[in-house]
Design a protein around this motif. Structure first.
Motif, PDB file in Angstrom:
ATOM      1  N   ILE A 154      -0.823   2.999   7.168  1.00 42.73           N
ATOM      2  CA  ILE A 154      -0.214   2.344   5.778  1.00 42.73           C
ATOM      3  C   ILE A 154       0.927   1.249   6.124  1.00 42.73           C
ATOM      4  O   ILE A 154       1.140   0.315   5.710  1.00 42.73           O
ATOM      5  CB  ILE A 154      -0.121   3.426   4.529  1.00 42.73           C
ATOM      6  CG1 ILE A 154      -1.637   3.632   4.189  1.00 42.73           C
ATOM      7  CG2 ILE A 154       0.554   2.700   3.554  1.00 42.73           C
ATOM      8  CD1 ILE A 154      -1.642   4.816   3.126  1.00 42.73           C
TER       9      ILE A 154
ATOM     10  N   LEU B 162      -9.165   3.281   5.094  1.00 44.11           N
ATOM     11  CA  LEU B 162      -7.877   2.463   4.946  1.00 44.11           C
ATOM     12  C   LEU B 162      -8.470   1.069   5.048  1.00 44.11           C
ATOM     13  O   LEU B 162      -8.182   0.192   4.452  1.00 44.11           O
ATOM     14  CB  LEU B 162      -6.741   2.971   5.798  1.00 44.11           C
ATOM     15  CG  LEU B 162      -6.046   4.039   5.226  1.00 44.11           C
ATOM     16  CD1 LEU B 162      -4.778   4.614   6.281  1.00 44.11           C
ATOM     17  CD2 LEU B 162      -5.376   3.864   3.893  1.00 44.11           C
TER      18      LEU B 162
ATOM     19  N   LEU C 168      -9.286   9.195   0.599  1.00 45.55           N
ATOM     20  CA  LEU C 168      -8.004   8.985   0.069  1.00 45.55           C
ATOM     21  C   LEU C 168      -7.801   7.979  -1.304  1.00 45.55           C
ATOM     22  O   LEU C 168      -8.764   7.432  -1.812  1.00 45.55           O
ATOM     23  CB  LEU C 168      -7.399   7.821   1.087  1.00 45.55           C
ATOM     24  CG  LEU C 168      -7.256   8.382   2.585  1.00 45.55           C
ATOM     25  CD1 LEU C 168      -8.488   8.397   3.313  1.00 45.55           C
ATOM     26  CD2 LEU C 168      -6.207   7.479   3.191  1.00 45.55           C
TER      27      LEU C 168
ATOM     28  N   VAL D  48      -5.360   5.358  -2.803  1.00 44.20           N
ATOM     29  CA  VAL D  48      -4.012   4.618  -2.306  1.00 44.20           C
ATOM     30  C   VAL D  48      -3.759   3.455  -3.228  1.00 44.20           C
ATOM     31  O   VAL D  48      -4.584   3.061  -3.970  1.00 44.20           O
ATOM     32  CB  VAL D  48      -4.627   3.524  -0.980  1.00 44.20           C
ATOM     33  CG1 VAL D  48      -3.658   2.767  -0.580  1.00 44.20           C
ATOM     34  CG2 VAL D  48      -5.108   4.923   0.035  1.00 44.20           C
TER      35      VAL D  48
ATOM     36  N   GLU E 123      -4.203   2.280  -8.450  1.00 43.44           N
ATOM     37  CA  GLU E 123      -4.884   3.222  -7.494  1.00 43.44           C
ATOM     38  C   GLU E 123      -6.202   2.865  -7.390  1.00 43.44           C
ATOM     39  O   GLU E 123      -6.927   2.729  -8.026  1.00 43.44           O
ATOM     40  CB  GLU E 123      -4.777   4.685  -8.232  1.00 43.44           C
ATOM     41  CG  GLU E 123      -3.326   5.103  -8.536  1.00 43.44           C
ATOM     42  CD  GLU E 123      -2.787   6.567  -7.972  1.00 43.44           C
ATOM     43  OE1 GLU E 123      -3.691   7.223  -8.536  1.00 43.44           O
ATOM     44  OE2 GLU E 123      -2.023   6.666  -7.367  1.00 43.44           O
TER      45      GLU E 123
ATOM     46  N   LYS F 201       0.050   7.695   6.913  1.00 42.18           N
ATOM     47  CA  LYS F 201       1.186   6.972   6.543  1.00 42.18           C
ATOM     48  C   LYS F 201       1.486   6.040   7.592  1.00 42.18           C
ATOM     49  O   LYS F 201       1.784   4.835   7.077  1.00 42.18           O
ATOM     50  CB  LYS F 201       2.308   7.949   6.422  1.00 42.18           C
ATOM     51  CG  LYS F 201       2.279   8.807   5.037  1.00 42.18           C
ATOM     52  CD  LYS F 201       3.619  10.007   5.463  1.00 42.18           C
ATOM     53  CE  LYS F 201       3.837  10.910   4.343  1.00 42.18           C
ATOM     54  NZ  LYS F 201       4.987  11.801   4.819  1.00 42.18           N
TER      55      LYS F 201
ATOM     56  N   TYR G 234       0.927  -1.182   0.046  1.00 41.58           N
ATOM     57  CA  TYR G 234      -0.050   0.062  -0.144  1.00 41.58           C
ATOM     58  C   TYR G 234       0.841   1.227   0.038  1.00 41.58           C
ATOM     59  O   TYR G 234       1.980   1.276   0.657  1.00 41.58           O
ATOM     60  CB  TYR G 234      -0.968  -0.102   1.201  1.00 41.58           C
ATOM     61  CG  TYR G 234      -1.622  -1.139   1.415  1.00 41.58           C
ATOM     62  CD1 TYR G 234      -2.908  -1.395   0.600  1.00 41.58           C
ATOM     63  CD2 TYR G 234      -1.140  -2.318   2.366  1.00 41.58           C
ATOM     64  CE1 TYR G 234      -3.826  -2.635   0.812  1.00 41.58           C
ATOM     65  CE2 TYR G 234      -2.094  -3.305   2.457  1.00 41.58           C
ATOM     66  CZ  TYR G 234      -3.366  -3.418   1.949  1.00 41.58           C
ATOM     67  OH  TYR G 234      -4.088  -4.684   1.871  1.00 41.58           O
ATOM     68  N   ARG G 235       0.553   2.126  -0.603  1.00 39.19           N
ATOM     69  CA  ARG G 235       1.159   3.650  -0.875  1.00 39.19           C
ATOM     70  C   ARG G 235       0.205   4.604  -0.558  1.00 39.19           C
ATOM     71  O   ARG G 235      -0.860   4.729  -1.627  1.00 39.19           O
ATOM     72  CB  ARG G 235       2.052   3.647  -2.121  1.00 39.19           C
ATOM     73  CG  ARG G 235       3.041   4.921  -2.049  1.00 39.19           C
ATOM     74  CD  ARG G 235       3.438   5.258  -3.406  1.00 39.19           C
ATOM     75  NE  ARG G 235       4.915   4.289  -3.515  1.00 39.19           N
ATOM     76  CZ  ARG G 235       5.742   4.878  -3.130  1.00 39.19           C
ATOM     77  NH1 ARG G 235       6.104   6.207  -2.775  1.00 39.19           N
ATOM     78  NH2 ARG G 235       7.238   4.015  -3.292  1.00 39.19           N
ATOM     79  N   LEU G 236       0.270   5.635   0.039  1.00 41.39           N
ATOM     80  CA  LEU G 236      -0.604   6.723   0.043  1.00 41.39           C
ATOM     81  C   LEU G 236      -0.468   7.942  -1.359  1.00 41.39           C
ATOM     82  O   LEU G 236       0.806   8.308  -1.491  1.00 41.39           O
ATOM     83  CB  LEU G 236      -0.547   7.507   1.259  1.00 41.39           C
ATOM     84  CG  LEU G 236      -1.609   9.016   1.317  1.00 41.39           C
ATOM     85  CD1 LEU G 236      -2.846   8.441   1.543  1.00 41.39           C
ATOM     86  CD2 LEU G 236      -1.067   9.686   2.646  1.00 41.39           C
ATOM     87  N   SER G 237      -1.272   7.871  -2.186  1.00 38.15           N
ATOM     88  CA  SER G 237      -1.149   8.865  -3.317  1.00 38.15           C
ATOM     89  C   SER G 237      -1.575  10.218  -2.872  1.00 38.15           C
ATOM     90  O   SER G 237      -0.987  11.107  -3.230  1.00 38.15           O
ATOM     91  CB  SER G 237      -1.948   8.357  -4.403  1.00 38.15           C
ATOM     92  OG  SER G 237      -1.370   7.066  -4.993  1.00 38.15           O
TER      93      SER G 237
END
Ligand code: KIV
Ligand code: ZN
Length: 514
Positions: free
Chosen positions: A497, A440, A414, A416, A422, A494, A395-398
């Motif tokens: 995640i 999340l 969000l 993600v 995405e 963050k 997972y990465r926060l965009s």
């Protein structure tokens, strides 16, 4: 060194017993950064891990052993052939290496945990020490749960393991049960009664279940022990271990009565404390001795007045002595890549590639746009944050957008990236952080329990970065996610995640005492 010397050996076990704190597990790179700081602090022995616990632990011990030159690097091993061989293999490249092997000696542990007769325990201990001595000169033997073991039995096993080649004999208060006078007496009795006691250094390793770990360790050195096992910030299993900073500063400040010294560079204590706190996500309580934010703060007018007139009226040591002045305002918006890299190297971070330096530098520039003065602590948090997102990234926060308004329910939206693709999610909650975490969870369905959520301001001022720790538990596994940002909602997302990514990585390791 004989035990009559007045020099106390400082054996740091932050990377082994400290890591046994639920949720404090560290990556190899994080451990290496801490080991380098411990070397700067001039600890005598660094217990780098438990090599057989997992391939990751083996790699950590090996990397630290290959890198550290000035401190002895040690690996823990049970009194089992496979453990000892693995420890020996991990330490092969060490300038100075030590195998630390142990077995329980209390009636309760021998009967219920080991299901062994005392004779078998002695036999296993002797065999383990001999095997370790075939691999390395420096062998330490610990009698687990010594503070609940019988004195006669301890004398017997200690004599035999010294004959087998152990150079250090450690008497742990594994369950934090001892009280100072009794524990000091035990150490004195052992030293007096074991016939070959002069061939080894006696060591202590105290847990803090009754808040007595430091007091017990000091009683032990007063009785003749010359090695203390301890951790930065008192991190460790359950209530933790004896805290290194308290032991070292007590020995130094009260040398007049204790008559003992250490080789520690005390000005490196606060940087070490900050680094361990930032890597593990375990904040230091403000009133913690030596390294707490209030440890040298004089609030009352009478105290302030006294200190201004004559510092010693209310201060028994100086903030500078333990490294409180090292948080300098170092860099700003106009600082270049070279200045950034140099300062990071001074803080113990070396970049493995230009790409890694570039990513960290662009994060620094983003931060400098938001915050005019960048302190050492900001840099430490920035690197922890960058590494947290590089670790294992499912997972990465965009992007993140929250609406929060008086009288309205907060909503978080969000975007993600999940394995590179995405996804948008939206949820409401009792506050913006709650809404972000719910969003999340809608995406990840981790089913994990949130055990801890904490926010720390890294420096003073409202433009400070918030450093967030999120502790998640799933099926008995506990992970600590970390995130840092000047926007605490983003830092929180963050951190959540990061915790999800760690759960997804599913790293399993053996516990030495189970
Ligand atoms: O607490 C303990 O007994 C230990 C030993 C393995 C030294 O950590
Ligand atoms: Zn322990």
């Amino acid at each position: 060194m004989s035990r009559n010397d007045d020099r106390v050996i400082i054996f740091d076990t932050t990377l082994r017993d400290g890591e046994q704190s639920p949720g404090a597990s560290m990556t190899r790179d994080e451990k290496l950064r801490i080991a380098k700081q411990l070397e700067k602090l001039r600890v005598d022995v660094i217990e780098a891990g438990f090599a057989i616990a997992s391939p990751g632990d083996f790699e950590s011990v090996k990397t630290i052993a290959d890198t550290i030159k000035d401190s002895t690097v040690c690996s823990l091993s049970r009194a089992l052939d496979a453990d000892i061989d693995r420890a020996g293999e991990a330490l092969r490249g060490a300038n100075s290496g030590r195998i630390h092997t142990f077995i329980a000696t209390s009636p309760i542990h021998m009967q219920y945990k080991l299901q062994m007769e005392p004779d078998q325990v002695v036999e296993n201990a002797v065999r383990a020490v001999k095997r370790a001595r075939n691999l390395i000169d420096d062998v330490e033997f610990s009698l687990e749960d010594a503070s609940r073991s019988e004195l006669d039995f301890m004398c017997r096993i200690i004599e035999q393991v010294i004959d087998a080649g152990a150079r250090t004999i450690n008497i742990p208060d594994t369950v934090g049960y001892a009280v100072p006078q009794e524990y000091g007496n035990t150490i004195a009795q052992l030293i007096a009664r074991v016939p070959n006691a002069d061939k080894a250094i006696f060591s202590v390793h105290c847990h803090n279940d009754l808040g007595l770990a430091v007091a017990n360790s000091l009683a032990a050195v007063n009785a003749g022990a010359r090695q203390v096992e301890c951790t930065i910030n008192g991190l460790g299993e359950r209530a933790g271990n004896a805290s290194l900073e308290e032991i070292v500063m007590a020995l130094r400040t009260r040398e007049d009565v204790l008559g003992l010294s250490t080789g520690i560079d005390t000005t490196q204590i606060v940087p070490a404390s900050r680094l361990v706190s930032s890597v593990t996500g375990f904040p230091v309580q403000p009133n913690k001795a030596i390294v707490g934010a209030n440890a040298f703060a004089h609030e009352s007018g009478i105290h302030q007045d006294g200190v201004l007139k004559h510092r010693e009226t209310y201060e028994i040591m100086t903030a500078e002595d333990v490294g409180w002045n090292t948080n300098r305002m170092v860099l700003g918006k106009l600082s270049g890549r070279n200045a950034f890299r140099t300062r990071m190297e001074e803080l113990g971070t070396t970049f493995v590639s230009d790409a890694e330096l570039n990513t960290a530098f662009s994060r620094f520039k983003e931060l400098a746009d938001k915050k005019s003065e960048i302190f050492d602590d900001d840099l430490v948090a920035l690197v922890s944050d960058a590494r947290a997102s590089a670790d294992h990234e499912k997972y990465r926060l965009s992007s993140l957008n929250v609406t929060s308004q008086t009288g309205e329910t907060p909503v978080a939206s969000l975007v993600v990236s999940v394995d590179g693709e995405e996804h948008s999610v939206e949820a409401s909650g009792s506050g913006p952080v709650d809404a972000a975490f719910k969003a999340l969870e809608q995406l990840a369905h981790s089913g994990a329990n949130l055990q801890l959520y904490s926010v720390n301001a890294i420096t003073s001022g409202t433009d400070s970065q918030g450093e967030v720790t999120v502790r998640l538990e799933k099926a008995g596994r506990i992970v600590n996610g970390l995130g840092a940002d000047t926007d605490i909602i983003i830092a929180s997302a963050k951190a959540y995640i990061h915790a999800l990514n760690m759960l997804d990585a599913n790293i399993q390791k053996a516990h030495p005492q189970v």
